[in-house]
Scaffold this motif. Sequence first.
Motif, PDB file in Angstrom:
ATOM      1  N   GLU A   1      74.413  14.884  14.605  1.00  0.00           N
ATOM      2  CA  GLU A   1      74.693  15.975  13.660  1.00  0.00           C
ATOM      3  C   GLU A   1      75.987  16.701  14.032  1.00  0.00           C
ATOM      4  N   GLU A   2      76.237  16.867  15.333  1.00  0.00           N
ATOM      5  CA  GLU A   2      77.513  17.451  15.755  1.00  0.00           C
ATOM      6  C   GLU A   2      78.675  16.558  15.323  1.00  0.00           C
ATOM      7  N   GLY A   3      78.461  15.258  15.430  1.00  0.00           N
ATOM      8  CA  GLY A   3      79.492  14.333  14.991  1.00  0.00           C
ATOM      9  C   GLY A   3      79.742  14.418  13.508  1.00  0.00           C
ATOM     10  N   ARG A   4      78.694  14.581  12.727  1.00  0.00           N
ATOM     11  CA  ARG A   4      78.863  14.679  11.276  1.00  0.00           C
ATOM     12  C   ARG A   4      79.679  15.909  10.915  1.00  0.00           C
ATOM     13  N   ARG A   5      79.510  16.986  11.667  1.00  0.00           N
ATOM     14  CA  ARG A   5      80.318  18.183  11.394  1.00  0.00           C
ATOM     15  C   ARG A   5      81.785  17.947  11.747  1.00  0.00           C
ATOM     16  N   ALA A   6      82.024  17.263  12.860  1.00  0.00           N
ATOM     17  CA  ALA A   6      83.413  16.991  13.258  1.00  0.00           C
ATOM     18  C   ALA A   6      84.068  15.982  12.326  1.00  0.00           C
ATOM     19  N   LEU A   7      83.260  15.144  11.696  1.00  0.00           N
ATOM     20  CA  LEU A   7      83.764  14.059  10.849  1.00  0.00           C
ATOM     21  C   LEU A   7      84.638  14.576   9.713  1.00  0.00           C
ATOM     22  N   SER A   8      84.275  15.731   9.160  1.00  0.00           N
ATOM     23  CA  SER A   8      85.008  16.245   7.998  1.00  0.00           C
ATOM     24  C   SER A   8      86.450  16.603   8.342  1.00  0.00           C
ATOM     25  N   SER A   9      86.734  16.875   9.621  1.00  0.00           N
ATOM     26  CA  SER A   9      88.093  17.239  10.033  1.00  0.00           C
ATOM     27  C   SER A   9      88.806  16.123  10.785  1.00  0.00           C
ATOM     28  N   ALA A  10      88.108  15.027  11.075  1.00  0.00           N
ATOM     29  CA  ALA A  10      88.708  13.945  11.851  1.00  0.00           C
ATOM     30  C   ALA A  10      89.790  13.249  11.035  1.00  0.00           C
ATOM     31  N   ARG A  11      90.830  12.775  11.729  1.00  0.00           N
ATOM     32  CA  ARG A  11      91.958  12.129  11.057  1.00  0.00           C
ATOM     33  C   ARG A  11      92.000  10.623  11.297  1.00  0.00           C
ATOM     34  N   ARG A  12      91.439  10.164  12.402  1.00  0.00           N
ATOM     35  CA  ARG A  12      91.539   8.749  12.762  1.00  0.00           C
ATOM     36  C   ARG A  12      90.408   7.940  12.124  1.00  0.00           C
ATOM     37  N   LYS A  13      90.783   6.955  11.328  1.00  0.00           N
ATOM     38  CA  LYS A  13      89.785   6.106  10.675  1.00  0.00           C
ATOM     39  C   LYS A  13      88.930   5.340  11.684  1.00  0.00           C
ATOM     40  N   ASP A  14      89.567   4.862  12.754  1.00  0.00           N
ATOM     41  CA  ASP A  14      88.818   4.043  13.711  1.00  0.00           C
ATOM     42  C   ASP A  14      87.748   4.858  14.418  1.00  0.00           C
ATOM     43  N   ILE A  15      88.070   6.103  14.763  1.00  0.00           N
ATOM     44  CA  ILE A  15      87.086   6.956  15.434  1.00  0.00           C
ATOM     45  C   ILE A  15      85.955   7.318  14.471  1.00  0.00           C
ATOM     46  N   SER A  16      86.307   7.608  13.209  1.00  0.00           N
ATOM     47  CA  SER A  16      85.274   7.895  12.201  1.00  0.00           C
ATOM     48  C   SER A  16      84.367   6.688  12.007  1.00  0.00           C
ATOM     49  N   ALA A  17      84.964   5.497  11.953  1.00  0.00           N
ATOM     50  CA  ALA A  17      84.173   4.281  11.746  1.00  0.00           C
ATOM     51  C   ALA A  17      83.214   4.046  12.901  1.00  0.00           C
ATOM     52  N   ARG A  18      83.671   4.283  14.130  1.00  0.00           N
ATOM     53  CA  ARG A  18      82.791   4.078  15.287  1.00  0.00           C
ATOM     54  C   ARG A  18      81.631   5.078  15.271  1.00  0.00           C
ATOM     55  N   TYR A  19      81.915   6.284  14.794  1.00  0.00           N
ATOM     56  CA  TYR A  19      80.819   7.249  14.671  1.00  0.00           C
ATOM     57  C   TYR A  19      79.776   6.741  13.673  1.00  0.00           C
ATOM     58  N   HIS A  20      80.221   6.307  12.502  1.00  0.00           N
ATOM     59  CA  HIS A  20      79.277   5.832  11.486  1.00  0.00           C
ATOM     60  C   HIS A  20      78.424   4.684  12.032  1.00  0.00           C
ATOM     61  N   ARG A  21      79.060   3.740  12.734  1.00  0.00           N
ATOM     62  CA  ARG A  21      78.312   2.594  13.260  1.00  0.00           C
ATOM     63  C   ARG A  21      77.294   3.037  14.302  1.00  0.00           C
ATOM     64  N   GLN A  22      77.696   3.953  15.181  1.00  0.00           N
ATOM     65  CA  GLN A  22      76.774   4.375  16.236  1.00  0.00           C
ATOM     66  C   GLN A  22      75.672   5.268  15.694  1.00  0.00           C
ATOM     67  N   ALA A  23      76.004   6.131  14.739  1.00  0.00           N
ATOM     68  CA  ALA A  23      74.979   6.998  14.153  1.00  0.00           C
ATOM     69  C   ALA A  23      73.897   6.173  13.474  1.00  0.00           C
ATOM     70  N   ALA A  24      74.281   5.017  12.922  1.00  0.00           N
ATOM     71  CA  ALA A  24      73.290   4.166  12.261  1.00  0.00           C
ATOM     72  C   ALA A  24      72.191   3.741  13.229  1.00  0.00           C
ATOM     73  N   GLN A  25      72.526   3.539  14.508  1.00  0.00           N
ATOM     74  CA  GLN A  25      71.505   3.185  15.496  1.00  0.00           C
ATOM     75  C   GLN A  25      70.460   4.284  15.599  1.00  0.00           C
ATOM     76  N   LEU A  26      70.923   5.527  15.596  1.00  0.00           N
ATOM     77  CA  LEU A  26      70.001   6.654  15.701  1.00  0.00           C
ATOM     78  C   LEU A  26      69.142   6.773  14.455  1.00  0.00           C
ATOM     79  N   TRP A  27      69.768   6.645  13.277  1.00  0.00           N
ATOM     80  CA  TRP A  27      68.994   6.813  12.042  1.00  0.00           C
ATOM     81  C   TRP A  27      67.899   5.753  11.925  1.00  0.00           C
ATOM     82  N   GLN A  28      68.210   4.500  12.291  1.00  0.00           N
ATOM     83  CA  GLN A  28      67.164   3.483  12.183  1.00  0.00           C
ATOM     84  C   GLN A  28      66.072   3.716  13.219  1.00  0.00           C
ATOM     85  N   ALA A  29      66.441   4.276  14.387  1.00  0.00           N
ATOM     86  CA  ALA A  29      65.446   4.523  15.436  1.00  0.00           C
ATOM     87  C   ALA A  29      64.440   5.594  15.024  1.00  0.00           C
TER      88      ALA A  29
END
Length: 440
Positions: free
Chosen positions: A225-253
């Motif tokens: 959730e902290e990452g989702r808040r930072a996501l709106s201001s993030a500029r780097r696509k690669d860092i945003s993409a890695r967040y989305h991929r890693q967050a998916a592990q948590l959501w499925q868990a």
Amino acid sequence: MPSTPNGAESLGARVRRLRRARGLTQRELAEPRYDRGFLAKVESGRRLPSDDVVSHLARRLGLTADELRFGRPPGAAEELLDALETAYRELQQGGLDAAEHEFTRVERRAAEYRLPEVQCHARFHLGEVHWQRYDIPLADKGFAYAMELADAASPRLRAMIVNRLAACRALSGDLGAAVALVETALAGLRADGASDPDAELALVTALIHPLVEMGALRRARRAAEEGRRALSSARRKDISARYHRQAAQLWQAIGLVDRAEKDLARALRLFTSLGYDRDAARCRWARGFLWRRLGKLDEAHAELLLARDLLAKAGSAEGVLGATIELADVRRRQGALDEAAELAEGIRPLLDRSPDIEARAEVLRLLGLIARARGDLPAATALLEEAATAQESSELLGALVATSLHLGDTLRARGLIEEASEAYRRGVRAAAMSDSGPAD
């Protein structure tokens, strides 16, 4: 690329070369602050110029003081960073040797030009080469080598180095150290008071996987959730993409399947747009894992086959390993026990050369389940016990709950009721130390 200066060229010789290249006389370059004789001594090496002299001569030559002092061509930092980005894309597409050669060249050139942040960036990418080859000890050393120059690096680059160091710790079985490393860096970033959403996003992303594997799902959710808040201001696509991929592990868990699928789809789109083939393929691996958990075995099988092939093409030994483990489990569930065993046994030599305890334990558990399905209960018991012991020693609590359940069921099937009860109690203790239930 910037032209290559002679490494043995003295400052005086460099001033002479640049002056002549611009068609200036000694008097024209030296005046109005200095005279021709003074400059002649500087050029011949008989007089060491002060910082003021270097600054004056640099301005007259149209350079910065550091460009003149270190023989650094104008725009060198930008060109070297562009070279790193191009080589990193090549790394993502399977050109490991060529990328490694370019990272090494840039690291040396950056050292020569006294560009510590660029040098740090090159060292970080060299660590990535070892990571992609699944040489975790060398990757860990490479990232630590980059960290030696972290004081000169941007907060984002420092965060990415910590992210990777933590991943090395986690793969080596020290999840607690991985979490502590990231939390310390995150506290330091926030204490500095300077807002850098890319750096913060890279760090909270690094927390999710070890926390999930430790069974600390509430803490993992807070990080997501902290990452989702930072996501709106993030500029780097690669860092945003890695967040989305890693967050998916948590959501499925935690059972938020739709959210997991949406995050994986976003990550896949972003990585594909960047030309990051390896990371895009890892998203397919993760999607195959999710579909396997949902019982969509045919879809999982097709997606994991594609992921494994793409990861092999990208030269990602670690990715091929992970996709193959999931593929073997899908085939086990589909009843193709011989194929599942062949897949699992085929990657054991790679695991024997790696400190990746999580993957090794997963393969042992998988082989134990295959043995049980074949009716070889003693072999199944030995394999599941070995997996549980590895998971327990590495605090892989979520996985330990599931393995203990399988082990207990196997022991009970053998009529070993007391041993089965102890296996179940082991799983209960693991569950009590975490806030997760059995994985599957």
